[in-house]
Motif scaffolding. Structure first.
Motif, PDB file in Angstrom:
ATOM      1  N   GLU A  36       0.833  -1.206   0.000  1.00 31.25           N
ATOM      2  CA  GLU A  36       0.000   0.000   0.000  1.00 31.25           C
ATOM      3  C   GLU A  36       0.869   1.259   0.000  1.00 31.25           C
ATOM      4  O   GLU A  36       0.591   2.221  -0.729  1.00 31.25           O
ATOM      5  CB  GLU A  36      -0.932  -0.001   1.216  1.00 31.25           C
ATOM      6  CG  GLU A  36      -1.887   1.160   1.268  1.00 31.25           C
ATOM      7  CD  GLU A  36      -2.894   1.185   0.139  1.00 31.25           C
ATOM      8  OE1 GLU A  36      -3.339   2.290  -0.234  1.00 31.25           O
ATOM      9  OE2 GLU A  36      -3.241   0.101  -0.374  1.00 31.25           O
ATOM     10  N   MET A  37       1.924   1.252   0.794  1.00 29.32           N
ATOM     11  CA  MET A  37       2.820   2.407   0.824  1.00 29.32           C
ATOM     12  C   MET A  37       3.520   2.583  -0.525  1.00 29.32           C
ATOM     13  O   MET A  37       3.710   3.708  -0.994  1.00 29.32           O
ATOM     14  CB  MET A  37       3.838   2.253   1.953  1.00 29.32           C
ATOM     15  CG  MET A  37       3.227   2.425   3.332  1.00 29.32           C
ATOM     16  SD  MET A  37       4.397   2.116   4.659  1.00 29.32           S
ATOM     17  CE  MET A  37       5.409   3.569   4.591  1.00 29.32           C
ATOM     18  N   SER A  38       3.902   1.497  -1.140  1.00 32.39           N
ATOM     19  CA  SER A  38       4.545   1.566  -2.449  1.00 32.39           C
ATOM     20  C   SER A  38       3.595   2.140  -3.488  1.00 32.39           C
ATOM     21  O   SER A  38       3.983   2.968  -4.316  1.00 32.39           O
ATOM     22  CB  SER A  38       5.015   0.176  -2.872  1.00 32.39           C
ATOM     23  OG  SER A  38       5.580   0.209  -4.145  1.00 32.39           O
ATOM     24  N   HIS A  39       2.348   1.715  -3.435  1.00 34.50           N
ATOM     25  CA  HIS A  39       1.351   2.247  -4.366  1.00 34.50           C
ATOM     26  C   HIS A  39       1.176   3.750  -4.159  1.00 34.50           C
ATOM     27  O   HIS A  39       1.131   4.520  -5.122  1.00 34.50           O
ATOM     28  CB  HIS A  39       0.025   1.520  -4.181  1.00 34.50           C
ATOM     29  CG  HIS A  39      -1.072   2.073  -5.023  1.00 34.50           C
ATOM     30  ND1 HIS A  39      -1.111   1.906  -6.395  1.00 34.50           N
ATOM     31  CD2 HIS A  39      -2.157   2.816  -4.697  1.00 34.50           C
ATOM     32  CE1 HIS A  39      -2.180   2.524  -6.871  1.00 34.50           C
ATOM     33  NE2 HIS A  39      -2.833   3.079  -5.862  1.00 34.50           N
ATOM     34  N   LYS A  40       1.099   4.173  -2.905  1.00 31.37           N
ATOM     35  CA  LYS A  40       0.951   5.602  -2.633  1.00 31.37           C
ATOM     36  C   LYS A  40       2.189   6.377  -3.072  1.00 31.37           C
ATOM     37  O   LYS A  40       2.093   7.505  -3.535  1.00 31.37           O
ATOM     38  CB  LYS A  40       0.670   5.837  -1.152  1.00 31.37           C
ATOM     39  CG  LYS A  40      -0.712   5.399  -0.741  1.00 31.37           C
ATOM     40  CD  LYS A  40      -0.999   5.756   0.693  1.00 31.37           C
ATOM     41  CE  LYS A  40      -2.343   5.205   1.085  1.00 31.37           C
ATOM     42  NZ  LYS A  40      -3.395   6.184   1.042  1.00 31.37           N
ATOM     43  N   LEU A  41       3.351   5.754  -2.931  1.00 33.92           N
ATOM     44  CA  LEU A  41       4.591   6.407  -3.342  1.00 33.92           C
ATOM     45  C   LEU A  41       4.600   6.671  -4.845  1.00 33.92           C
ATOM     46  O   LEU A  41       5.076   7.722  -5.293  1.00 33.92           O
ATOM     47  CB  LEU A  41       5.787   5.537  -2.957  1.00 33.92           C
ATOM     48  CG  LEU A  41       7.165   6.086  -3.257  1.00 33.92           C
ATOM     49  CD1 LEU A  41       7.421   7.357  -2.441  1.00 33.92           C
ATOM     50  CD2 LEU A  41       8.220   5.048  -2.969  1.00 33.92           C
ATOM     51  N   THR A  42       4.050   5.746  -5.615  1.00 33.44           N
ATOM     52  CA  THR A  42       4.019   5.941  -7.070  1.00 33.44           C
ATOM     53  C   THR A  42       3.057   7.053  -7.477  1.00 33.44           C
ATOM     54  O   THR A  42       3.159   7.564  -8.587  1.00 33.44           O
ATOM     55  CB  THR A  42       3.631   4.640  -7.804  1.00 33.44           C
ATOM     56  OG1 THR A  42       2.324   4.244  -7.408  1.00 33.44           O
ATOM     57  CG2 THR A  42       4.630   3.539  -7.525  1.00 33.44           C
TER      58      THR A  42
END
Length: 82
Positions: A36-42
């Motif tokens: 989820e954090m990776s998705h938000k980072l993108t």
């Protein structure tokens, strides 16, 4: 006497199973949080990342998720032993 040793063996097996389940759920939770954090980072603008010091974002990822995992495991262990 045999019942005593059997109960000790059963306690060991159940304790091992409990620890295995804690690890399994913790790994799944950690994976979900990091995904989820990776998705938000993108989704962040590139300027946000350019303004950060090198490695700061990755360190924050690891530190935050590890902190959540630690709190989760401690709370769950404490609630099981009550």
């Amino acid at each position: 006497m045999l019942v005593y040793f059997a109960s000790l063996a059963l306690e060991g097996v159940l304790s091992s199973a409990q620890e295995s389940l804690l690890v399994l759920f913790g790994q799944k939770m950690t994976h979900a949080l990091r995904s989820e954090m990776s998705h938000k980072l993108t989704q962040l603008p590139a300027r946000t990342l350019v303004d950060q010091n090198p490695g700061e974002v990755a360190a924050r990822f690891s530190r935050d998720v590890d902190t959540v995992w630690f709190m989760y495991s401690e709370i769950l262990r404490d609630s099981i032993w009550l």
